[in-house]
Design a protein around this motif. Structure first.
Motif, PDB file in Angstrom:
ATOM      1  N   GLN A   1       0.807  -1.211   0.000  1.00  0.00           N
ATOM      2  CA  GLN A   1       0.000   0.000   0.000  1.00  0.00           C
ATOM      3  C   GLN A   1       0.844   1.266   0.000  1.00  0.00           C
ATOM      4  OE1 GLN A   1      -2.645  -0.291   3.364  1.00  0.00           O
ATOM      5  NE2 GLN A   1      -4.194  -1.417   2.225  1.00  0.00           N
ATOM      6  N   PHE A   2       1.938   1.271   0.779  1.00  0.00           N
ATOM      7  CA  PHE A   2       2.711   2.501   0.882  1.00  0.00           C
ATOM      8  C   PHE A   2       3.323   2.898  -0.462  1.00  0.00           C
ATOM      9  CE2 PHE A   2       6.004  -0.705   1.595  1.00  0.00           C
ATOM     10  CZ  PHE A   2       7.073  -0.208   0.872  1.00  0.00           C
ATOM     11  N   PHE A   3       3.620   1.889  -1.318  1.00  0.00           N
ATOM     12  CA  PHE A   3       4.161   2.209  -2.641  1.00  0.00           C
ATOM     13  C   PHE A   3       3.105   2.900  -3.490  1.00  0.00           C
ATOM     14  CE2 PHE A   3       5.041   1.157  -7.082  1.00  0.00           C
ATOM     15  CZ  PHE A   3       6.352   1.609  -7.199  1.00  0.00           C
ATOM     16  N   PHE A   4       1.878   2.384  -3.472  1.00  0.00           N
ATOM     17  CA  PHE A   4       0.786   3.052  -4.180  1.00  0.00           C
ATOM     18  C   PHE A   4       0.602   4.474  -3.658  1.00  0.00           C
ATOM     19  CE2 PHE A   4      -0.984  -1.328  -5.059  1.00  0.00           C
ATOM     20  CZ  PHE A   4      -0.823  -1.246  -6.423  1.00  0.00           C
ATOM     21  N   GLY A   5       0.672   4.632  -2.335  1.00  0.00           N
ATOM     22  CA  GLY A   5       0.495   5.955  -1.753  1.00  0.00           C
ATOM     23  C   GLY A   5       1.558   6.937  -2.203  1.00  0.00           C
ATOM     24  N   ILE A   6       2.797   6.486  -2.205  1.00  0.00           N
ATOM     25  CA  ILE A   6       3.892   7.358  -2.642  1.00  0.00           C
ATOM     26  C   ILE A   6       3.737   7.722  -4.114  1.00  0.00           C
ATOM     27  CG2 ILE A   6       6.396   7.454  -3.016  1.00  0.00           C
ATOM     28  CD1 ILE A   6       6.711   5.710  -0.520  1.00  0.00           C
ATOM     29  N   CYS A   7       3.347   6.750  -4.929  1.00  0.00           N
ATOM     30  CA  CYS A   7       3.128   7.026  -6.365  1.00  0.00           C
ATOM     31  C   CYS A   7       2.002   8.035  -6.558  1.00  0.00           C
ATOM     32  CB  CYS A   7       2.812   5.734  -7.110  1.00  0.00           C
ATOM     33  SG  CYS A   7       4.201   4.589  -7.256  1.00  0.00           S
ATOM     34  N   MET A   8       0.926   7.896  -5.802  1.00  0.00           N
ATOM     35  CA  MET A   8      -0.192   8.837  -5.887  1.00  0.00           C
ATOM     36  C   MET A   8       0.257  10.252  -5.547  1.00  0.00           C
ATOM     37  SD  MET A   8      -3.182   7.460  -6.732  1.00  0.00           S
ATOM     38  CE  MET A   8      -3.990   5.862  -6.831  1.00  0.00           C
ATOM     39  N   ILE A   9       1.055  10.367  -4.492  1.00  0.00           N
ATOM     40  CA  ILE A   9       1.532  11.691  -4.068  1.00  0.00           C
ATOM     41  C   ILE A   9       2.444  12.296  -5.134  1.00  0.00           C
ATOM     42  CG2 ILE A   9       2.964  12.887  -2.378  1.00  0.00           C
ATOM     43  CD1 ILE A   9       1.897  10.955  -0.266  1.00  0.00           C
ATOM     44  N   GLN A  10       3.356  11.468  -5.659  1.00  0.00           N
ATOM     45  CA  GLN A  10       4.309  11.975  -6.646  1.00  0.00           C
ATOM     46  C   GLN A  10       3.609  12.426  -7.929  1.00  0.00           C
ATOM     47  OE1 GLN A  10       7.595  12.501  -6.645  1.00  0.00           O
ATOM     48  NE2 GLN A  10       7.829  11.924  -4.495  1.00  0.00           N
ATOM     49  N   ILE A  11       2.632  11.646  -8.392  1.00  0.00           N
ATOM     50  CA  ILE A  11       1.996  11.936  -9.683  1.00  0.00           C
ATOM     51  C   ILE A  11       0.935  13.023  -9.564  1.00  0.00           C
ATOM     52  CG2 ILE A  11       0.611  10.970 -11.560  1.00  0.00           C
ATOM     53  CD1 ILE A  11       1.969   8.255 -10.978  1.00  0.00           C
ATOM     54  N   PHE A  12      -0.042  12.783  -8.670  1.00  0.00           N
ATOM     55  CA  PHE A  12      -1.224  13.648  -8.651  1.00  0.00           C
ATOM     56  C   PHE A  12      -1.106  14.848  -7.710  1.00  0.00           C
ATOM     57  CE2 PHE A  12      -2.846   9.393  -9.785  1.00  0.00           C
ATOM     58  CZ  PHE A  12      -3.371   9.694 -11.027  1.00  0.00           C
ATOM     59  N   ALA A  13      -0.188  14.791  -6.764  1.00  0.00           N
ATOM     60  CA  ALA A  13      -0.035  15.908  -5.830  1.00  0.00           C
ATOM     61  C   ALA A  13       1.157  16.789  -6.179  1.00  0.00           C
ATOM     62  CB  ALA A  13       0.097  15.382  -4.390  1.00  0.00           C
ATOM     63  N   ILE A  14       2.322  16.162  -6.395  1.00  0.00           N
ATOM     64  CA  ILE A  14       3.544  16.943  -6.634  1.00  0.00           C
ATOM     65  C   ILE A  14       3.681  17.330  -8.106  1.00  0.00           C
ATOM     66  CG2 ILE A  14       6.068  16.898  -6.519  1.00  0.00           C
ATOM     67  CD1 ILE A  14       5.818  15.100  -4.068  1.00  0.00           C
ATOM     68  N   LYS A  15       3.568  16.367  -9.014  1.00  0.00           N
ATOM     69  CA  LYS A  15       3.758  16.642 -10.440  1.00  0.00           C
ATOM     70  C   LYS A  15       2.613  17.479 -11.019  1.00  0.00           C
ATOM     71  CE  LYS A  15       7.590  14.237 -10.945  1.00  0.00           C
ATOM     72  NZ  LYS A  15       8.891  14.876 -11.287  1.00  0.00           N
ATOM     73  N   MET A  16       1.374  17.006 -10.802  1.00  0.00           N
ATOM     74  CA  MET A  16       0.214  17.677 -11.401  1.00  0.00           C
ATOM     75  C   MET A  16      -0.394  18.733 -10.486  1.00  0.00           C
ATOM     76  SD  MET A  16      -1.695  14.482 -13.301  1.00  0.00           S
ATOM     77  CE  MET A  16      -0.859  13.538 -14.581  1.00  0.00           C
ATOM     78  N   GLY A  17      -0.193  18.601  -9.201  1.00  0.00           N
ATOM     79  CA  GLY A  17      -0.726  19.589  -8.264  1.00  0.00           C
ATOM     80  C   GLY A  17      -2.242  19.587  -8.156  1.00  0.00           C
ATOM     81  N   TRP A  18      -2.868  18.446  -8.417  1.00  0.00           N
ATOM     82  CA  TRP A  18      -4.329  18.382  -8.384  1.00  0.00           C
ATOM     83  C   TRP A  18      -4.868  18.261  -6.957  1.00  0.00           C
ATOM     84  CZ3 TRP A  18      -5.438  14.375 -12.878  1.00  0.00           C
ATOM     85  CH2 TRP A  18      -5.111  14.988 -14.099  1.00  0.00           C
ATOM     86  N   PHE A  19      -4.148  17.549  -6.101  1.00  0.00           N
ATOM     87  CA  PHE A  19      -4.657  17.257  -4.763  1.00  0.00           C
ATOM     88  C   PHE A  19      -3.591  17.588  -3.720  1.00  0.00           C
ATOM     89  CE2 PHE A  19      -6.625  14.179  -7.696  1.00  0.00           C
ATOM     90  CZ  PHE A  19      -7.962  14.526  -7.530  1.00  0.00           C
ATOM     91  N   PRO A  20      -4.010  17.853  -2.478  1.00  0.00           N
ATOM     92  CA  PRO A  20      -3.041  18.089  -1.397  1.00  0.00           C
ATOM     93  C   PRO A  20      -2.313  16.797  -1.038  1.00  0.00           C
ATOM     94  CG  PRO A  20      -5.285  18.073  -0.543  1.00  0.00           C
ATOM     95  CD  PRO A  20      -5.406  18.045  -2.036  1.00  0.00           C
ATOM     96  N   THR A  21      -1.161  16.942  -0.444  1.00  0.00           N
ATOM     97  CA  THR A  21      -0.321  15.778  -0.152  1.00  0.00           C
ATOM     98  C   THR A  21      -0.567  15.187   1.222  1.00  0.00           C
ATOM     99  OG1 THR A  21       1.428  17.232   0.706  1.00  0.00           O
ATOM    100  CG2 THR A  21       1.530  16.626  -1.626  1.00  0.00           C
ATOM    101  N   ARG A  22      -1.152  15.948   2.136  1.00  0.00           N
ATOM    102  CA  ARG A  22      -1.261  15.438   3.501  1.00  0.00           C
ATOM    103  C   ARG A  22      -2.403  16.110   4.233  1.00  0.00           C
ATOM    104  NH1 ARG A  22       3.945  16.745   6.673  1.00  0.00           N
ATOM    105  NH2 ARG A  22       2.547  16.368   8.427  1.00  0.00           N
ATOM    106  N   GLY A  23      -2.755  15.509   5.367  1.00  0.00           N
ATOM    107  CA  GLY A  23      -3.769  16.093   6.234  1.00  0.00           C
ATOM    108  C   GLY A  23      -5.186  15.777   5.802  1.00  0.00           C
ATOM    109  N   ARG A  24      -6.117  16.110   6.696  1.00  0.00           N
ATOM    110  CA  ARG A  24      -7.536  15.886   6.429  1.00  0.00           C
ATOM    111  C   ARG A  24      -8.235  17.133   5.917  1.00  0.00           C
ATOM    112  NH1 ARG A  24     -12.153  14.596  10.974  1.00  0.00           N
ATOM    113  NH2 ARG A  24     -13.794  13.857   9.542  1.00  0.00           N
TER     114      ARG A  24
END
Length: 318
Positions: free
Chosen positions: A146-169
């Motif tokens: 799971q943590f690998f999927f999570g890191i990939c999600m953060i790298q692609i959709f949060a950091i690269k594309m900036g669509w979603f926040p990376t942390r917090g509720r």
């Protein structure tokens, strides 16, 4: 049916007592000392200060005495206080549990809908591209952590594309569900990918087994439309093992996903379990572990009741 249900329910009581004892005595054997986390290094040099704190929190009492006091307080609704922060554990749970429930419920619903749909379609169109794709996704979802999927999600959709926040509720100053929704997307999708994989395989294998039964052939020989054969005679009878899997997913609603909550800094029960283990906060560890154990026992009880309801032969066994 009522007698069978009551019998299974009564068996949960000694099991809960046994689990609570195992949790308490196992944690008592760990080398973690919670006093070292609530006292400064200078004060720790004074043995009198350390002993005073240990006496205050009852850490010098015999193990069996501390267990009896603890289980008695639990039965009276007193969960105690965190040794590290001094906050009431009931308040910690009341603050953290809604976040875990929000994350887990969305992931459970989404994974159930997707997993069962793909699994059933794979069985209906066996050995087609739909089946091969579903089996491939199931293998990938089960084999990659799971943590690998999570890191990939953060790298692609949060950091690269900036669509979603990376942390917090929730973002600072924001309120309401719609302001939390962008924070939910990535952790929910990460949980859904892993949860879908098992459901796909169970739904596919169960449906394939049902489609080879004689009553399916009989239904087809009567001229019943194919879609009706799949939905009414196939899908309904293939649900039993899938329901078992879903019932055992219910403890996640309490315990949450420790890995995902830490990857996305989600303020739920899972993250508080991790921080409590790191700090040696015994009271919080014991209460949260007991909560998860209760959820697992309830899920097991629900599985037994569902099996007895769906298959009368189960409750008639001696």
């Amino acid at each position: 049916m009522l007698k069978y249900t009551m019998k299974k329910f009564m068996l949960m009581i000694p099991m809960l007592l046994l689990i609570s004892a195992l949790v308490f005595f196992a944690l008592d054997l760990t080398p973690l000392d919670p006093v070292s986390y609530i006292i400064s290094p200078d004060a720790a040099a004074n043995a009198a200060n350390v002993e005073a704190l240990r006496d205050k929190y009852g850490l010098n009492d015999p193990t069996i005495v501390r267990y009896v006091h603890w289980i008695g307080d639990i039965l009276h609704g007193d969960f105690g206080y965190s040794i590290v922060s001094g906050t009431a554990i009931s308040k910690i749970i009341a603050t953290r549990l809604p976040a875990t429930l929000e994350l887990s419920v969305f992931a459970l619903i989404l994974s159930t809908m997707i997993g069962i749909t793909i699994g059933i379609c794979s069985a209906i169109w066996q050995n087609s591209w739909v089946d091969y794709l579903g089996r491939f996704l199931a293998v990938v979802g089960q084999s990659i952590p799971q943590f690998f999927f999570g890191i990939c999600m953060i790298q692609i959709f949060a950091i690269k594309m900036g669509w979603f926040p990376t942390r917090g509720r929730m973002s600072p100053g924001a309120e309401g569900f719609w302001s939390r929704l962008p924070h939910l997307v990535l952790p929910v999708l990460t949980l859904t990918i892993s949860m879908c994989a098992v459901l796909m395989r169970y739904a596919r294998n169960s449906m394939l087994d049902v489609l080879n039964r004689d009553y399916i052939k009989t239904a087809r020989s009567k001229g019943i439309p194919e879609w009706k054969v799949y939905l009414k005679h196939g899908f309904r009878n293939a649900l039993k093992p899938v329901l078992v899997v879903l019932c055992f997913r219910l403890p996640m609603l309490i315990g949450g996903s420790v890995v995902i909550e830490n990857v996305f800094s989600w303020p739920g029960i899972g993250s508080i379990i991790t921080s409590s283990v790191n700090s040696g906060d015994y009271p919080v560890i014991m209460v949260t572990t007991l909560m998860v154990a209760v959820a697992i026992l309830c899920a097991s009880f629900l599985v037994d009741v569902l099996n007895a309801f769906l298959d009368p032969r189960v409750r008639l066994e001696k």
